[in-house]
Design an enzyme around this catalytic site. Sequence first.
Site, PDB file in Angstrom:
ATOM      1  N   VAL A 103       0.869  -1.173   0.000  1.00 23.84           N
ATOM      2  CA  VAL A 103       0.000   0.000   0.000  1.00 23.84           C
ATOM      3  C   VAL A 103       0.909   1.227   0.000  1.00 23.84           C
ATOM      4  O   VAL A 103       1.928   1.266   0.700  1.00 23.84           O
ATOM      5  CB  VAL A 103      -0.926   0.027   1.224  1.00 23.84           C
ATOM      6  CG1 VAL A 103      -1.723   1.326   1.283  1.00 23.84           C
ATOM      7  CG2 VAL A 103      -1.865  -1.176   1.221  1.00 23.84           C
ATOM      8  N   CYS A 104       0.555   2.218  -0.812  1.00 24.48           N
ATOM      9  CA  CYS A 104       1.284   3.482  -0.844  1.00 24.48           C
ATOM     10  C   CYS A 104       2.747   3.242  -1.209  1.00 24.48           C
ATOM     11  O   CYS A 104       3.055   2.454  -2.102  1.00 24.48           O
ATOM     12  CB  CYS A 104       1.115   4.182   0.506  1.00 24.48           C
ATOM     13  SG  CYS A 104       1.482   5.947   0.514  1.00 24.48           S
ATOM     14  N   THR A 105       3.686   3.876  -0.518  1.00 22.57           N
ATOM     15  CA  THR A 105       5.097   3.766  -0.870  1.00 22.57           C
ATOM     16  C   THR A 105       5.731   2.454  -0.421  1.00 22.57           C
ATOM     17  O   THR A 105       6.934   2.251  -0.631  1.00 22.57           O
ATOM     18  CB  THR A 105       5.897   4.948  -0.293  1.00 22.57           C
ATOM     19  OG1 THR A 105       5.628   5.062   1.106  1.00 22.57           O
ATOM     20  CG2 THR A 105       5.504   6.239  -0.990  1.00 22.57           C
ATOM     21  N   THR A 157       1.641   3.435  -6.621  1.00 21.20           N
ATOM     22  CA  THR A 157       2.142   3.903  -5.336  1.00 21.20           C
ATOM     23  C   THR A 157       1.498   5.260  -5.056  1.00 21.20           C
ATOM     24  O   THR A 157       0.607   5.693  -5.791  1.00 21.20           O
ATOM     25  CB  THR A 157       3.687   3.994  -5.355  1.00 21.20           C
ATOM     26  OG1 THR A 157       4.165   4.260  -4.037  1.00 21.20           O
ATOM     27  CG2 THR A 157       4.179   5.067  -6.308  1.00 21.20           C
TER      28      THR A 157
END
Length: 225
Positions: A100-102, A120
Amino acid sequence: MTIKAGFFIFDEMQLLDFAAPYDEFCSTPEIEVSLIGESLKPITTTSGLSFAPDHDISTILPLDVLCIPGGNGVNQFLNNEPVLEFFRQEAKETRFLTSVCTGSLILGASGLLKGRKATTHWSAMEFLPIFGAIPVEERVVVDGHIITAGGITAGIDFGLVIIAKLLGQETAKKTQLLMQYDPEPPFDCGTPEKAPKALVEQLQRENSTDERKKIIRKWQEKHGF
C-alpha cells in the site's frame, strides 16, 4: 478455511496504510493476521502509535498474503539487504505479495517489480521506473501475484480486492457493508489531477523527496543502473 495474512510493520509507517486493510482483514472471520518486523522491537507509526510485531524476518511464514505499508520509514529498507532478501524469499512462498502506498518501493528495491505494472502514492510514482516497474495511476493494480495500491486511503479498496480474491466477492461485499464504506469526500481534490496546481506544489515543497532520491540513487549505483 483459514486465510493467513501478514503485515510488515516498521518505525515511521503511515498508520492508515496499515490500519485500513488490517481492520478489514480482522473484520473477516476467515482471516488470521500476523505482524512482522525487522526485529521484535515495538515500532512507532507516523502518528505516534506504538505496537509490537509477532514475528521477525528470521521466520519465513506460510502466508496467503503479505502486505508492506508505506510511509517515510520505507527509506530505511531500500538498501537493507536482509530485509529485501526476506521479501524475495516470501515471494516464493506467499500467494499474494502486496503493498500500500510507498510500500511498493520496498518491493521495487527487492527486484520484485521488474517488468510488472504497479502503483504507489502520487508523490512517488517517479521512482517506480527506476526499479523496472511500469507505473499505473490506479487505486489498485494487480499483476500476477503482485498487488499494489495507491496512496493511503487506497488501502481500503486494496483490502476489499484482496478479500474478494481470497474468499469471493460476497465476503468482500459483506465486509464493505459492515464498514459502511460508501465514500463521498467533501472536496474533489484527492489526486494531483483534480487538486489546484498551487496546492499540489505546496505539498511537494512541504514533503520534499530529496532524501528518498539520495537513497534510491545509492540503490541505483549499487545495482549498476
